[in-house]
Design a protein around this motif. Structure first.
Motif, PDB file in Angstrom:
ATOM      1  N   ALA A  39      66.566  39.449  26.364  1.00  9.53           N
ATOM      2  CA  ALA A  39      67.217  40.744  26.322  1.00  9.53           C
ATOM      3  C   ALA A  39      66.718  41.230  27.865  1.00  9.53           C
ATOM      4  N   ALA A  40      65.633  41.194  28.251  1.00 12.13           N
ATOM      5  CA  ALA A  40      65.523  41.761  29.564  1.00 12.13           C
ATOM      6  C   ALA A  40      65.999  40.888  30.742  1.00 12.13           C
ATOM      7  N   GLY A  41      66.424  39.506  30.690  1.00  8.79           N
ATOM      8  CA  GLY A  41      67.475  38.884  31.433  1.00  8.79           C
ATOM      9  C   GLY A  41      68.913  39.377  31.360  1.00  8.79           C
ATOM     10  N   LEU A  42      69.298  39.742  30.091  1.00  7.19           N
ATOM     11  CA  LEU A  42      70.669  40.202  30.058  1.00  7.19           C
ATOM     12  C   LEU A  42      70.729  41.467  30.669  1.00  7.19           C
ATOM     13  N   ALA A  43      69.756  42.408  30.443  1.00  8.98           N
ATOM     14  CA  ALA A  43      69.628  43.581  31.338  1.00  8.98           C
ATOM     15  C   ALA A  43      69.757  43.516  32.600  1.00  8.98           C
ATOM     16  N   GLU A  44      68.737  42.858  33.179  1.00  9.21           N
ATOM     17  CA  GLU A  44      68.651  42.551  34.779  1.00  9.21           C
ATOM     18  C   GLU A  44      70.179  42.070  35.232  1.00  9.21           C
ATOM     19  N   ASP A  45      70.756  41.095  34.350  1.00  9.55           N
ATOM     20  CA  ASP A  45      72.163  40.799  35.137  1.00  9.55           C
ATOM     21  C   ASP A  45      73.076  41.788  34.989  1.00  9.55           C
ATOM     22  N   ARG A  46      73.190  42.793  33.911  1.00 14.25           N
ATOM     23  CA  ARG A  46      74.105  43.834  33.942  1.00 14.25           C
ATOM     24  C   ARG A  46      73.672  44.968  35.032  1.00 14.25           C
ATOM     25  N   ILE A  47      72.266  45.077  35.257  1.00 15.24           N
ATOM     26  CA  ILE A  47      72.125  45.816  36.510  1.00 15.24           C
ATOM     27  C   ILE A  47      72.525  45.398  37.722  1.00 15.24           C
ATOM     28  N   ALA A  48      72.388  44.020  38.109  1.00 14.24           N
ATOM     29  CA  ALA A  48      72.720  43.194  39.185  1.00 14.24           C
ATOM     30  C   ALA A  48      74.235  43.528  39.266  1.00 14.24           C
ATOM     31  N   LYS A  49      74.982  43.190  37.996  1.00 14.19           N
ATOM     32  CA  LYS A  49      76.456  43.272  38.172  1.00 14.19           C
ATOM     33  C   LYS A  49      76.897  44.575  38.806  1.00 14.19           C
ATOM     34  N   ASN A  50      76.178  45.669  37.977  1.00 11.16           N
ATOM     35  CA  ASN A  50      76.799  47.242  38.277  1.00 11.16           C
ATOM     36  C   ASN A  50      76.451  47.381  39.497  1.00 11.16           C
TER      37      ASN A  50
END
Length: 71
Positions: free
Chosen positions: A6-17
């Motif tokens: 889940a942390a990896g998914l959150a980091e991906d979303r943050i990076a995309k945003n």
């Protein structure tokens, strides 16, 4: 309890945003620069027109006064 990954998914979303925000900021700056260029050109063109017309007005005044004094 957080899911694994889940942390990896959150980091991906943050990076995309973050990347999206950066692109939008760059686009905004580009548009602002374009607007500034257009406004500068419009101001310069208007000043040239006013300058030309002022000179024409002075020439007309000189012509008129020289006609009046030659009578």
């Amino acid at each position: 309890m957080a899911r694994p990954g889940a942390a990896g998914l959150a980091e991906d979303r943050i990076a995309k945003n973050t990347e999206y925000a950066k692109q939008m900021l760059e686009k905004g700056v580009s548009h602002s620069r374009e607007l500034a260029t257009i406004a500068t050109k419009a101001g310069t063109d208007a000043a040239e027109i006013l300058h030309k017309r002022a000179n024409e007005g002075l020439d007309e005044l000189r012509s008129f006064t020289s006609q009046q004094t030659s009578r």
